[in-house]
Write an enzyme that holds these catalytic residues in place. Structure first.
Site, PDB file in Angstrom:
ATOM      1  N   HIS A 126      15.156 -19.795   7.083  1.00  0.00           N
ATOM      2  CA  HIS A 126      16.005 -20.684   7.947  1.00  0.00           C
ATOM      3  C   HIS A 126      14.340 -20.593   8.952  1.00  0.00           C
ATOM      4  O   HIS A 126      15.104 -21.349   9.669  1.00  0.00           O
ATOM      5  CB  HIS A 126      17.079 -19.417   7.959  1.00  0.00           C
ATOM      6  CG  HIS A 126      18.196 -20.132   7.349  1.00  0.00           C
ATOM      7  ND1 HIS A 126      18.075 -21.169   6.176  1.00  0.00           N
ATOM      8  CD2 HIS A 126      18.544 -18.760   6.703  1.00  0.00           C
ATOM      9  CE1 HIS A 126      19.374 -21.212   4.961  1.00  0.00           C
ATOM     10  NE2 HIS A 126      19.459 -19.687   5.551  1.00  0.00           N
ATOM     11  N   ASP A 170      18.181 -18.869  -3.233  1.00  0.00           N
ATOM     12  CA  ASP A 170      19.097 -17.924  -1.991  1.00  0.00           C
ATOM     13  C   ASP A 170      20.586 -18.788  -2.148  1.00  0.00           C
ATOM     14  O   ASP A 170      19.961 -20.131  -2.312  1.00  0.00           O
ATOM     15  CB  ASP A 170      18.227 -18.022  -1.087  1.00  0.00           C
ATOM     16  CG  ASP A 170      19.754 -17.179   0.417  1.00  0.00           C
ATOM     17  OD1 ASP A 170      19.210 -16.071   0.320  1.00  0.00           O
ATOM     18  OD2 ASP A 170      20.309 -17.506   1.368  1.00  0.00           O
ATOM     19  N   HIS A 176      21.780 -20.243   0.091  1.00  0.00           N
ATOM     20  CA  HIS A 176      21.424 -21.362   1.696  1.00  0.00           C
ATOM     21  C   HIS A 176      20.833 -21.563   1.308  1.00  0.00           C
ATOM     22  O   HIS A 176      19.527 -21.809   0.500  1.00  0.00           O
ATOM     23  CB  HIS A 176      21.478 -20.263   2.524  1.00  0.00           C
ATOM     24  CG  HIS A 176      22.786 -19.337   2.666  1.00  0.00           C
ATOM     25  ND1 HIS A 176      22.120 -17.763   2.458  1.00  0.00           N
ATOM     26  CD2 HIS A 176      23.938 -19.736   3.563  1.00  0.00           C
ATOM     27  CE1 HIS A 176      23.956 -17.146   2.596  1.00  0.00           C
ATOM     28  NE2 HIS A 176      24.792 -18.609   3.313  1.00  0.00           N
TER      29      HIS A 176
END
Ligand code: ZN
Length: 300
Positions: free
Chosen positions: A82, A118, A120
């Protein structure tokens, strides 16, 4: 398996994907607790850990490119995918996989693939290479979900058009559903790209008992995803580096890490199967429709 202690990433290695201002902000957290956003804070030793998390991936890339190993698993935290060029986000301070990928490109590689399983979407990794056709970023993730990016029509721009592949998924998918997507969509795209290096953002938060997400993958499913990544790397006679991202059920991380590491060591793996027809048909067809103009191999 050989255990290797991580080294710190250098300023030069981090600056390939991060701004100097971001590096300075994270460096200033050493010895203190600083909150960057509601999800992301640094404790007194986070900066030291983050330097080693990114450094471990660079070191692993160096070693596999030198032929010292053909596979590596980086058991690092904080996670990375991220983190954007100019800020930390979603528990991530430095984008470990991106730092490793940028290192491989700086070493002269022309085709690097990042598979991100992942739960996300890896917004940071996507954005850092969005217009770069040397890096194929492919992510499967729960959608809509944090961080909000990763729609099917986000495909890269300019020279990099087609070299970002997003596979958004509804919550509730398990081993068989993931196996089908990875065998029918991820594997043909990866083989067509013919990567010289495969990096994997290994999030264990699609795990069935993960407290933050809604997927139902078990350690058998993660071994299947790893098998697909190794199949892509193997078809190109290329090395693969697996890098831990998220995952918030400790027992699940332990079991799943063992399953993936066992596969990397050459352990036996029985490929998973899936129903011949069912609700997944619609999803896989949507992926094929959107991606076939760039990756005809997904027509199967
Ligand atoms: Zn995650």
């Amino acid at each position: 398996m050989r255990l290797v202690a991580p080294r710190e990433a250098t300023d030069e290695e981090l600056r390939r994907v991060h701004t100097g201002a971001h590096l300075a902000r994270v460096a200033a957290t050493g010895g203190r607790t600083v909150r960057f956003d509601p999800d992301t804070q640094a404790g007194p030793r986070s900066y030291a850990a983050a330097l080693k998390a990114a450094g471990a991936v660079v070191d692993a890339v160096e070693r596999v490119l030198a032929g010292e190993a053909d596979r590596a698993f980086c058991a690092v935290r904080p996670p990375g995918h991220h983190a954007e060029a100019d800020r930390g986000m979603g528990f991530c301070l430095f984008n470990n996989v991106a730092v490793g990928a940028a290192h491989a490109l700086a070493r002269g590689l022309e085709r690097v693939m990042v598979v991100d399983w992942d739960v996300h979407h890896g917004n940071g990794t996507q954005h850092m290479f969005y217009d770069d056709r040397r890096l194929l970023y492919l992510s499967s993730h729960e959608f809509p979900f944090y961080p909000g990016t990763g729609a099917l029509d986000e495909m890269g721009e300019g020279e990099g058009r087609g070299f970002t592949v997003n596979l958004p998924m509804p919550a509730g998918l398990g081993d068989a559903e993931y196996a089908r997507v990875y065998r029918q969509v991820v594997e043909p795209i990866g083989r067509a790209f013919d990567p010289q290096l495969v990096l994997v953002s290994v999030g264990f938060d699609p795990y069935v008992a993960d407290p933050l997400a809604g997927m139902r993958v078990t350690e058998r499913g993660f071994a299947e995803l790893a098998a697909v990544c190794l199949s892509i790397a193997g078809a190109s006679a290329s090395p693969a580096v697996f890098v831990l991202e998220g995952g918030y059920d400790l027992e699940g991380i332990a079991r799943s890490s063992a399953a993936v590491a066992g596969l990397l060591l050459g352990g036996e793996h029985e490929p998973l199967s899936w129903p011949a027809t069912g609700p997944m048909d619609v999803l896989v067809e949507a992926y094929r429709q959107a991606l076939a103009p760039y990756w005809p191999a997904v027509r199967g």
